[in-house]
Design an enzyme around this catalytic site. Structure first.
Site, PDB file in Angstrom:
ATOM      1  N   TYR A 175       2.697 -12.717   5.716  1.00  0.00           N
ATOM      2  CA  TYR A 175       3.384 -11.667   4.973  1.00  0.00           C
ATOM      3  C   TYR A 175       4.731 -11.334   5.643  1.00  0.00           C
ATOM      4  O   TYR A 175       5.617 -10.795   5.017  1.00  0.00           O
ATOM      5  CB  TYR A 175       2.562 -10.372   4.966  1.00  0.00           C
ATOM      6  N   GLY A 176       4.786 -11.631   6.932  1.00  0.00           N
ATOM      7  CA  GLY A 176       5.893 -11.151   7.769  1.00  0.00           C
ATOM      8  C   GLY A 176       7.272 -11.605   7.371  1.00  0.00           C
ATOM      9  O   GLY A 176       8.266 -11.009   7.782  1.00  0.00           O
ATOM     10  N   CYS A 218      -2.889  -4.407   8.666  1.00  0.00           N
ATOM     11  CA  CYS A 218      -1.740  -5.293   8.676  1.00  0.00           C
ATOM     12  C   CYS A 218      -0.520  -4.386   8.773  1.00  0.00           C
ATOM     13  O   CYS A 218      -0.303  -3.540   7.896  1.00  0.00           O
ATOM     14  CB  CYS A 218      -1.706  -6.117   7.391  1.00  0.00           C
ATOM     15  N   ASN A 219       0.216  -4.533   9.849  1.00  0.00           N
ATOM     16  CA  ASN A 219       1.384  -3.670  10.040  1.00  0.00           C
ATOM     17  C   ASN A 219       2.452  -3.940   8.991  1.00  0.00           C
ATOM     18  O   ASN A 219       3.138  -3.029   8.542  1.00  0.00           O
ATOM     19  CB  ASN A 219       1.979  -3.888  11.434  1.00  0.00           C
ATOM     20  N   THR A 220       2.570  -5.198   8.595  1.00  0.00           N
ATOM     21  CA  THR A 220       3.586  -5.570   7.611  1.00  0.00           C
ATOM     22  C   THR A 220       3.273  -4.883   6.287  1.00  0.00           C
ATOM     23  O   THR A 220       4.137  -4.271   5.665  1.00  0.00           O
ATOM     24  CB  THR A 220       3.601  -7.107   7.437  1.00  0.00           C
ATOM     25  N   GLU A 248      -2.729 -17.775  14.891  1.00  0.00           N
ATOM     26  CA  GLU A 248      -3.535 -18.445  13.856  1.00  0.00           C
ATOM     27  C   GLU A 248      -3.959 -19.840  14.336  1.00  0.00           C
ATOM     28  O   GLU A 248      -4.964 -20.374  13.892  1.00  0.00           O
ATOM     29  CB  GLU A 248      -2.756 -18.539  12.534  1.00  0.00           C
ATOM     30  N   ASP A 289      -6.094  -7.825   5.981  1.00  0.00           N
ATOM     31  CA  ASP A 289      -4.894  -8.308   6.680  1.00  0.00           C
ATOM     32  C   ASP A 289      -4.486  -9.593   5.973  1.00  0.00           C
ATOM     33  O   ASP A 289      -5.232 -10.123   5.130  1.00  0.00           O
ATOM     34  CB  ASP A 289      -5.212  -8.592   8.159  1.00  0.00           C
ATOM     35  N   SER A 290      -3.336 -10.109   6.327  1.00  0.00           N
ATOM     36  CA  SER A 290      -2.916 -11.389   5.753  1.00  0.00           C
ATOM     37  C   SER A 290      -3.771 -12.543   6.296  1.00  0.00           C
ATOM     38  O   SER A 290      -3.895 -13.574   5.653  1.00  0.00           O
ATOM     39  CB  SER A 290      -1.442 -11.637   6.074  1.00  0.00           C
ATOM     40  N   CYS A 316       1.705  -5.539  15.249  1.00  0.00           N
ATOM     41  CA  CYS A 316       1.148  -6.588  14.402  1.00  0.00           C
ATOM     42  C   CYS A 316      -0.277  -6.803  14.887  1.00  0.00           C
ATOM     43  O   CYS A 316      -0.516  -6.902  16.101  1.00  0.00           O
ATOM     44  CB  CYS A 316       1.963  -7.872  14.548  1.00  0.00           C
ATOM     45  N   THR A 317      -1.207  -6.850  13.943  1.00  0.00           N
ATOM     46  CA  THR A 317      -2.615  -6.923  14.352  1.00  0.00           C
ATOM     47  C   THR A 317      -2.984  -8.284  14.939  1.00  0.00           C
ATOM     48  O   THR A 317      -4.083  -8.449  15.471  1.00  0.00           O
ATOM     49  CB  THR A 317      -3.538  -6.590  13.165  1.00  0.00           C
ATOM     50  N   HIS A 318      -2.086  -9.237  14.855  1.00  0.00           N
ATOM     51  CA  HIS A 318      -2.344 -10.528  15.490  1.00  0.00           C
ATOM     52  C   HIS A 318      -2.090 -10.496  17.006  1.00  0.00           C
ATOM     53  O   HIS A 318      -2.522 -11.400  17.716  1.00  0.00           O
ATOM     54  CB  HIS A 318      -1.433 -11.613  14.897  1.00  0.00           C
TER      55      HIS A 318
HETATM   56  N1  DGL Z   1      -1.121  -9.280  10.962  1.00  0.00           N
HETATM   57  C1  DGL Z   1       0.021  -8.895  10.194  1.00  0.00           C
HETATM   58  C2  DGL Z   1       0.650  -7.628  10.726  1.00  0.00           C
HETATM   59  O1  DGL Z   1      -0.033  -6.828  11.330  1.00  0.00           O
HETATM   60  C3  DGL Z   1       1.115  -9.905   9.994  1.00  0.00           C
HETATM   61  C4  DGL Z   1       0.846 -11.321   9.839  1.00  0.00           C
HETATM   62  C5  DGL Z   1       1.735 -11.980   8.800  1.00  0.00           C
HETATM   63  O2  DGL Z   1       2.948 -12.177   9.020  1.00  0.00           O
HETATM   64  O3  DGL Z   1       1.201 -12.250   7.749  1.00  0.00           O
HETATM   65  O4  DGL Z   1       1.811  -7.403  10.517  1.00  0.00           O
END
Ligand code: DGL
Length: 259
Positions: A42-43, A73-75, A152, A10-11, A184-186
């Site tokens: 990454y978003g 990471c969904n992105t 974060e 993931d990011s 988003c995994t966050h």
């Molecule tokens: N956790 C990432 C996701 O699932 C995104 C976090 C980011 O923006 O880097 O999309």
């Protein structure tokens, strides 16, 4: 196929919500986790950049001889899967198809909300996947760019997070959605806060969706051994370790990945 070593990236810390579920269900697996903290978020990046970073992450995890890669990471999943699938031989599991399938299984009124990073929403990946499986379903989307930095920062259940969430989720109230994809995994750590705003809505997290996908598509037999969990980050921030431990509920030895 006998899967013993799983790479997950993931990011940042978010993908640990997926790693935690995989580890709990399949404790015999060796898990190699990479958080690309040097390049997070990454978003708000472009497609080319997200693909470039995702390739570097996969290449790093490849060095451990992994049998399966989970793009937690969904992105990254929204843009880089076709590229990664061309470059690597091991099976790759992204977040979009498992999340879309689970949401369609759970919804009763076919009105599905989707939240994610700007890039994930912009990609239309979930919408396309959902429409491919069920043309009747309606998808309502909202980008939530402030959620990743809040997570974060470890502000999982904070009044600031609640104010932000109320603003982002407002549009869903009148749409009568019964299911919300946390794209988003966050986001799963925000469920208690999100539930205050949408109490009757079913929340779909990437971790649960991935587990169901793994069980349905791979023969992951339980074995009588304990696997290892190694956690890498591309930047040695002390903060990452603290939040990662909070999220996993266990101590880790954070290792640096110089990529
Ligand atoms: N956790 C990432 C996701 O699932 C995104 C976090 C980011 O923006 O880097 O999309």
């Amino acid at each position: 196929m006998n899967i013993q070593k799983v790479g997950i990236f993931d990011s940042g810390v978010g993908g640990l919500t997926v790693a935690k579920e995989v580890k709990a269900k399949f404790p015999h697996l060796d898990i190699f986790y990479l958080g690309d903290t040097a390049r997070l978020p990454y978003g708000d990046k472009s497609e080319e950049t997200i693909i470039k970073y995702s390739y570097k992450n996969a290449k790093f995890l490849f060095t451990f001889g992994i049998d399966l890669l989970i793009v937690a990471c969904n992105t990254s999943s929204s843009f880089s899967l076709p590229f990664l699938e061309k470059e690597f031989q091991f099976p790759i599991v992204g977040m979009i198809n498992p999340g879309a399938n689970l949401a369609l299984k759970r919804t009763k009124n076919n009105k599905i909300g989707l939240i994610g990073t700007r890039a994930t929403i912009r990609s239309g990946a979930y919408r396309k996947e959902i429409e491919k499986i069920n043309k009747e379903a309606l998808v309502f989307e909202a980008a939530c760019p402030l959620f990743v930095p809040l997570v974060e920062e470890g502000l999982f259940e904070d009044e600031v997070t609640e104010i932000v969430a109320r603003r982002y989720l407002k549009g869903f109230l009148e749409k009568e959605i019964d299911t919300l994809i946390l794209g988003c995994t966050h986001y799963p750590v925000l469920i208690p806060t999100l539930k205050k705003i949408l109490p009757d809505v079913e929340m779909i997290s990437s971790g649960e969706a991935t587990l169901i996908h793994l069980q349905e598509n791979f023969h992951l037999q339980k074995e009588n051994k304990r696997g290892v969990l190694r956690v890498f980050a591309t930047d040695r921030s002390t903060h990452f370790k603290e939040i990662a431990e909070k999220l996993l509920g266990e101590k880790i030895d954070l290792e640096l990945a110089s990529i």
